[in-house]
Design an enzyme around this catalytic site. Structure first.
Site, PDB file in Angstrom:
ATOM      1  CB  ALA A   1     -17.900  -7.746  19.096  1.00  0.00           C
TER       2      ALA A   1
ATOM      3  CB  SER B   1     -18.358 -10.462  21.781  1.00  0.00           C
ATOM      4  OG  SER B   1     -17.991 -11.787  21.422  1.00  0.00           O
TER       5      SER B   1
ATOM      6  CG  HIS C   1     -17.019 -15.659  21.185  1.00  0.00           C
ATOM      7  ND1 HIS C   1     -16.705 -16.992  21.160  1.00  0.00           N
ATOM      8  CD2 HIS C   1     -16.741 -15.186  19.943  1.00  0.00           C
ATOM      9  CE1 HIS C   1     -16.244 -17.316  19.957  1.00  0.00           C
ATOM     10  NE2 HIS C   1     -16.255 -16.233  19.197  1.00  0.00           N
TER      11      HIS C   1
ATOM     12  CD  GLU D   1     -15.497 -14.030  12.722  1.00  0.00           C
ATOM     13  OE1 GLU D   1     -15.932 -14.851  13.537  1.00  0.00           O
ATOM     14  OE2 GLU D   1     -15.075 -12.902  13.051  1.00  0.00           O
TER      15      GLU D   1
ATOM     16  CG  HIS E   1     -18.170 -17.358  15.092  1.00  0.00           C
ATOM     17  ND1 HIS E   1     -17.685 -16.616  16.144  1.00  0.00           N
ATOM     18  CD2 HIS E   1     -19.512 -17.434  15.292  1.00  0.00           C
ATOM     19  CE1 HIS E   1     -18.686 -16.264  16.930  1.00  0.00           C
ATOM     20  NE2 HIS E   1     -19.807 -16.743  16.427  1.00  0.00           N
TER      21      HIS E   1
HETATM   22 ZN   LIG Z   1     -15.819 -16.418  17.143  1.00  0.00          ZN
END
Ligand SMILES: [Zn+2]
Length: 291
Positions: A200, A205, A207, A263, A266
């Protein structure tokens, strides 16, 4: 007598039909539940949550898990809904070295406080079930960190033609535009497109929310790949993460909704109730929040 019985059966049948019509919300029925298919449903305490029994092998302090819906933990951060430069989680804690990959142990890897509590509880439960090959390789990433990371990826993609580039553009595109012309490296605009499929830009993101972690196992040699989907840890998470409030954020085949490729590593903390709804409803966070 027969006549009376027949009439009673008729009345019973009619009553049953009317009742069924009402229950099923058939045209003309009086009950309209307003239910929509799970894929478009807005957050609610669903039947999944109400009927779910949570049991734990270890001593999980349930009051420390987010058991109800809480807006702080339902925060959406994506390319379509970027957090921007100014957002930072209210309370971050530094994760203990024992749950981090060795190469991160000198760094300060942080996570939002309640998400961290749930993470520790989840890892303890996993260990009690005999799954020990799992470490955290990434958690909170601030705006500036993501800015640098994204730019580094764009730079790296221009140094050649990666597997990700082949995956993104397809063999024919690479052959015609690069190989046939004797060009060995991606152009900047193509590099940006490829990077966009797995990373991203700053501010976009997840995160940055401090609510998600990337897991890795010893066998993955430091690379976050789909190999994680074949690990024991993934199998365990697939069945149990929701009990601790975590969801698989970018599931397979849902790229069009999430904007990200699959993913398996994640995991995102949303609180136990939302995670349970999302898990049993087979939803993405976007769908759950009605976006
Ligand atoms: Zn991640």
């Amino acid at each position: 007598m027969m006549k009376y019985m027949k009439r009673t059966i008729c009345i019973c049948l009619l009553a049953t039909i009317l009742l069924l019509q009402g229950c099923l919300g058939a045209p003309g029925g009086v009950v309209d539940t307003g239910k929509v298919p799970p894929s478009t449903r807005a957050p609610s305490v669903t039947e999944y949550h109400l009927n779910t029994k949570y049991t734990y092998r270890t001593q999980v302090k349930e009051e420390m898990l987010v058991t109800g819906l809480h807006p702080d933990y339902l925060l959406l951060a994506s390319k379509s809904y970027p957090l921007g430069k100014g957002y930072a989680p209210k309370m971050l804690v530094t994760l203990e070295n024992r749950i981090l990959t060795s190469w991160h142990q000198s760094e300060k890897i942080q996570l939002e406080a309640r998400a961290a509590t749930a993470l520790y509880a989840m890892l303890a439960e996993m260990e009690a079930d005999g799954v020990t090959d799992i470490k955290v390789t990434s958690a909170y990433r601030g705006y500036q960190y993501q800015y640098n990371l994204y730019n580094k990826y764009v730079e790296l993609e221009q140094k050649g033609i990666s597997q990700e580039a082949y995956q993104y553009f397809g063999k024919t595109y690479i052959q015609t535009n690069y190989i046939d012309r004797g060009i060995a490296c991606l152009t900047e605009s193509d590099a940006i497109l490829v990077v966009g499929s797995y990373s991203a830009p700053a501010g976009a993101s997840e995160h940055q929310t401090g609510l998600c972690v990337d897991f890795i196992t010893a066998g993955m040699a430091g690379e976050l790949t789909e190999a994680f989907a074949s690990t024991e840890a993934f199998a365990w998470l697939s069945q149990n993460a929701y009990r601790f409030g975590f969801i698989l954020r970018y599931p397979k085949g849902r790229e069009d909704v999430t904007g990200y490729r699959y993913e398996p590593w994640h995991y995102r903390f949303v609180g136990r109730e939302a995670a349970t709804d999302i898990y049993f409803g087979n939803l993405t966070l976007e769908e759950y929040l009605g976006h």
